[in-house]
Design an enzyme around this catalytic site. Structure first.
Site, PDB file in Angstrom:
ATOM      1  N   LYS A 172       0.874  -1.188   0.000  1.00 29.09           N
ATOM      2  CA  LYS A 172       0.000   0.000   0.000  1.00 29.09           C
ATOM      3  C   LYS A 172       0.901   1.224   0.000  1.00 29.09           C
ATOM      4  O   LYS A 172       1.379   1.675   1.038  1.00 29.09           O
ATOM      5  CB  LYS A 172      -0.875  -0.010   1.260  1.00 29.09           C
ATOM      6  N   GLU A 247       9.926   2.127  10.180  1.00 30.16           N
ATOM      7  CA  GLU A 247      10.960   3.101   9.789  1.00 30.16           C
ATOM      8  C   GLU A 247      10.303   4.465   9.848  1.00 30.16           C
ATOM      9  O   GLU A 247       9.498   4.808   8.988  1.00 30.16           O
ATOM     10  CB  GLU A 247      11.453   2.824   8.362  1.00 30.16           C
ATOM     11  N   CYS A 281      13.986  11.397   5.294  1.00 32.56           N
ATOM     12  CA  CYS A 281      13.897  11.040   6.716  1.00 32.56           C
ATOM     13  C   CYS A 281      15.217  11.293   7.442  1.00 32.56           C
ATOM     14  O   CYS A 281      15.238  11.621   8.618  1.00 32.56           O
ATOM     15  CB  CYS A 281      13.468   9.590   6.878  1.00 32.56           C
ATOM     16  N   GLU A 382      10.124  17.179  13.641  1.00 33.68           N
ATOM     17  CA  GLU A 382      10.548  16.999  12.250  1.00 33.68           C
ATOM     18  C   GLU A 382       9.710  17.928  11.368  1.00 33.68           C
ATOM     19  O   GLU A 382       8.481  17.845  11.389  1.00 33.68           O
ATOM     20  CB  GLU A 382      10.299  15.526  11.855  1.00 33.68           C
TER      21      GLU A 382
HETATM   22  P1  NAD Z   1       2.554   9.072   6.758  1.00 36.33           P
HETATM   23  O1  NAD Z   1       2.809   8.467   8.079  1.00 36.33           O
HETATM   24  O2  NAD Z   1       1.559  10.164   6.645  1.00 36.33           O
HETATM   25  O3  NAD Z   1       2.091   7.964   5.701  1.00 36.33           O
HETATM   26  C1  NAD Z   1       2.883   6.836   5.418  1.00 36.33           C
HETATM   27  C2  NAD Z   1       1.997   5.752   4.851  1.00 36.33           C
HETATM   28  O4  NAD Z   1       1.101   5.309   5.857  1.00 36.33           O
HETATM   29  C3  NAD Z   1       1.121   6.193   3.675  1.00 36.33           C
HETATM   30  O5  NAD Z   1       1.036   5.147   2.741  1.00 36.33           O
HETATM   31  C4  NAD Z   1      -0.225   6.416   4.338  1.00 36.33           C
HETATM   32  O6  NAD Z   1      -1.325   6.288   3.465  1.00 36.33           O
HETATM   33  C5  NAD Z   1      -0.220   5.288   5.357  1.00 36.33           C
HETATM   34  N1  NAD Z   1      -1.146   5.439   6.488  1.00 36.33           N
HETATM   35  C6  NAD Z   1      -1.635   6.582   7.026  1.00 36.33           C
HETATM   36  N2  NAD Z   1      -2.455   6.286   8.062  1.00 36.33           N
HETATM   37  C7  NAD Z   1      -2.475   4.935   8.193  1.00 36.33           C
HETATM   38  C8  NAD Z   1      -3.119   4.019   9.086  1.00 36.33           C
HETATM   39  N3  NAD Z   1      -3.926   4.451  10.058  1.00 36.33           N
HETATM   40  N4  NAD Z   1      -2.891   2.705   8.928  1.00 36.33           N
HETATM   41  C9  NAD Z   1      -2.076   2.250   7.968  1.00 36.33           C
HETATM   42  N5  NAD Z   1      -1.445   3.069   7.073  1.00 36.33           N
HETATM   43  C10 NAD Z   1      -1.633   4.395   7.199  1.00 36.33           C
HETATM   44  O7  NAD Z   1       3.982   9.539   6.225  1.00 36.33           O
HETATM   45  P2  NAD Z   1       4.306  10.333   4.904  1.00 36.33           P
HETATM   46  O8  NAD Z   1       3.862  11.749   5.094  1.00 36.33           O
HETATM   47  O9  NAD Z   1       3.829   9.582   3.718  1.00 36.33           O
HETATM   48  O10 NAD Z   1       5.913  10.243   4.889  1.00 36.33           O
HETATM   49  C11 NAD Z   1       6.719  11.129   5.583  1.00 36.33           C
HETATM   50  C12 NAD Z   1       7.275  10.482   6.842  1.00 36.33           C
HETATM   51  O11 NAD Z   1       7.940   9.269   6.514  1.00 36.33           O
HETATM   52  C13 NAD Z   1       8.316  11.347   7.514  1.00 36.33           C
HETATM   53  O12 NAD Z   1       8.079  11.384   8.899  1.00 36.33           O
HETATM   54  C14 NAD Z   1       9.622  10.628   7.221  1.00 36.33           C
HETATM   55  O13 NAD Z   1      10.637  10.869   8.156  1.00 36.33           O
HETATM   56  C15 NAD Z   1       9.189   9.203   7.184  1.00 36.33           C
HETATM   57  N6  NAD Z   1      10.143   8.375   6.432  1.00 36.33           N
HETATM   58  C16 NAD Z   1      10.996   7.547   7.121  1.00 36.33           C
HETATM   59  C17 NAD Z   1      11.941   6.795   6.429  1.00 36.33           C
HETATM   60  C18 NAD Z   1      12.924   5.890   7.159  1.00 36.33           C
HETATM   61  O14 NAD Z   1      13.624   5.143   6.503  1.00 36.33           O
HETATM   62  N7  NAD Z   1      13.004   5.934   8.482  1.00 36.33           N
HETATM   63  C19 NAD Z   1      11.999   6.866   5.039  1.00 36.33           C
HETATM   64  C20 NAD Z   1      11.130   7.699   4.380  1.00 36.33           C
HETATM   65  C21 NAD Z   1      10.189   8.458   5.083  1.00 36.33           C
END
Ligand code: NAD
Length: 494
Positions: A172, A247, A281, A382
């Site tokens: 997803k 992550e 990230c 962040e």
């Molecule tokens: P997000 O948490 O808003 O969404 C991530 C994913 O989770 C999306 O696919 C979203 O649709 C899904 N999601 C949202 N609510 C959910 C739920 N209740 N249940 C299951 N899935 C759900 O994050 P984002 O805005 O897409 O990405 C940015 C974040 O990702 C930043 O905080 C960044 O630091 C982090 N990130 C971390 C890494 C790492 O390797 N540690 C890498 C890339 C991004």
């Protein structure tokens, strides 16, 4: 064309929902894709469950699974132009960055193709009549949830090890950036992945994503995204005690000592935080600099940040791109405002650009907030945007204390010409990755992940494969005999 891939078929969402994707750099139309609801995700989970429980994939020899992963890598390379373009249109990132990502995606598939998960070990039982083995088996059905900043790269870090280890999965991706996951599934299908082994659902997290954390037929949920969502996923997964890999975000320190190579440290401080407009990230969003060099260093940094050219994904002169959405830009702007209200000094940026031609996108000028300290919200939270906070230290102990003063622990860097200090400080930082005199490089062979609230578990490297593996102990008594523990009919009892 339908864009959900379930049980080997491209299908539409059961409720007929769709979503329009537009390029965040200029709002140009990209695609209309299907918007799954929970019912579609559950159908995908059912398909992955059947493929795992009754299909051939988990027992397919590793060499055959590895051959498929190599074919996928070949196809990714052959489709590089299409994939890079699609990634840039969805994310607004510069084409050259998407091209680098595609190289890394292919490399990831090749790496896991070479890392067998079918090994095990023989254990000494101390009993010549018994054989004991610990074997690796696939975890089962994996729910893979990915963010929008590196859409295909993050998917590859999960899909490649999941398949290498013999699992089935439901992917997803972020609802904002589905295009390259659709291409990946098409490639997996063309390369001969059996029906039901890989499934794709597109849509919002709360509807299409949530079942992957909640459903009892998911054995592992691997999530990359924000801290708040990660906590929600972990809590939902607790109800069925499934394995969880997270992550999450970071607020990463970039520590510059006075004895550092100044030109290299300065140049890389810019790349650390402003690459992909800070939507990384591991972005080096906290500059922690030795007090004796701070004035000159920060002045130079601000001068260079002011000269960064923003532009759309296909603008050859652009050095940085847009933010992902209006909502995200509003969030970054509010974060900067709050930092100023807390006492940070705005040295540059802090606004959208005035450049003609950029007004239709969600661009934000590279921003430096000076005179910060670790008790401020702008240092702790962040921003996930092009915003650098500046803190100062006197001496090694203070540098380490400031850097560790955060709930996050993903990555960071040390700049110094003193090799023994570099190693000493690296050992004291509570971070999953430490760079010395560099920023951002990562290797598929080296584990990636966070200490503290930056996550649980690791991706990449042998440990990354280990997330997708269950261990089973098989003990065989080759000379079965009565144990004699309890009385037999002959020796007593009523
Ligand atoms: P997000 O948490 O808003 O969404 C991530 C994913 O989770 C999306 O696919 C979203 O649709 C899904 N999601 C949202 N609510 C959910 C739920 N209740 N249940 C299951 N899935 C759900 O994050 P984002 O805005 O897409 O990405 C940015 C974040 O990702 C930043 O905080 C960044 O630091 C982090 N990130 C971390 C890494 C790492 O390797 N540690 C890498 C890339 C991004």
């Amino acid at each position: 064309m339908p864009t959900l891939f379930i049980d080997g078929q491209w299908i539409r969402a059961a409720a007929g929902g769709t979503r329009e994707i537009r390029c965040p750099a200029d709002q140009s139309f990209v695609a209309i894709v299907d918007e799954a609801g929970a019912i579609d995700t559950v159908a995908a989970i059912d398909a992955a469950r059947r493929a795992f429980d009754t299909g051939d994939w988990p027992a397919t020899p590793f060499t055959a699974r590895a051959a498929l992963l190599h074919r996928v890598a070949d196809q990714i390379e052959a489709s590089s132009v299409e994939i890079s373009r699609a990634e840039s249109l969805d994310t607004g990132k510069r084409l050259v960055e998407s091209e680098y990502d595609v190289v890394d995606v292919a490399r990831c598939f090749r790496y896991f193709a070479g890392l067998s998960a079918s090994g095990g070990r023989v254990v000494d039982t101390g009993n010549p009549g018994a054989i004991s083995r610990v074997v690796q088996e696939p975890v089962g059905v994996c729910g893979l949830i990915t963010p929008w900043n590196y859409p295909l790269l993050q998917a590859s870090w999960k899909v490649a090890p999941a398949l290498a280890a013999g699992n089935t999965f439901v992917l997803k991706p972020s609802e904002l950036t589905p295009s390259t996951s659709i291409i990946l599934m098409r490639i997996l299908q063309e390369c001969g992945l059996p029906a039901g082994v890989g499934n794709l659902v597109l849509g919002a997290g709360a509807t299409a994503g949530a079942p992957l954390a909640e459903h009892p037929n998911i054995d592992l949920v691997s999530f990359t995204g924000g801290l708040v969502t990660g906590r929600r996923v972990m809590a939902a997964a607790a109800a069925t005690v499934k394995k969880v890999a997270l992550e999450l975000g970071g607020k990463n320190p970039n520590i510059v000592f006075a004895d550092a190579d100044r030109a290299a440290a300065l140049d890389n401080a810019l790349t650390a935080v402003f690459l992909h407009s800070g939507q990384v990230c591991s972005a080096g969003a906290r500059l922690i600099i030795e007090e004796s060099i701070r004035d000159e260093f920060v002045d130079d940094l601000v001068r260079r940040a002011n000269r960064i050219v923003l532009g759309g994904p296909f603008d050859p002169l652009a050095q940085a791109g847009t933010l992902i959405s209006r909502a995200h830009r509003d969030k970054v702007d509010a974060y900067v405002e709050a930092g100023i209200a807390e006492g940070a000094v705005l040295r540059c940026g802090g606004r959208a650009p005035d450049d003609l031609g950029l007004d239709a996108g969600w661009f934000y000028r590279p921003t430096v907030l000076d005179r910060c300290h670790s008790s401020m919200g702008c240092v702790q939270d962040e921003s996930f945007g092009p915003v650098l906070t500046v803190e100062t230290f006197r001496g090694e102990d203070e540098a380490v204390a400031i850097a560790n003063d955060t709930i996050y622990g993903l990555a960071g860097a040390i700049w110094t010409s003193d090799a023994s200090r570099a190693q000493r400080v690296a050992g004291r930082l509570r971070l999953g990755t430490v760079w010395i005199n560099d920023y951002h490089p990562y290797l598929p062979q080296a584990e990636w992940g966070g200490f503290k609230q930056s996550g649980v578990g690791r991706e990449l490297g042998p440990t990354g494969l280990g997330e997708y593996v269950e261990l089973k102990h098989i003990y065989q008594n080759v000379n079965p005999a009565p144990s004699g523990w309890f009385a037999t009919d002959e020796t007593g009892g009523d």
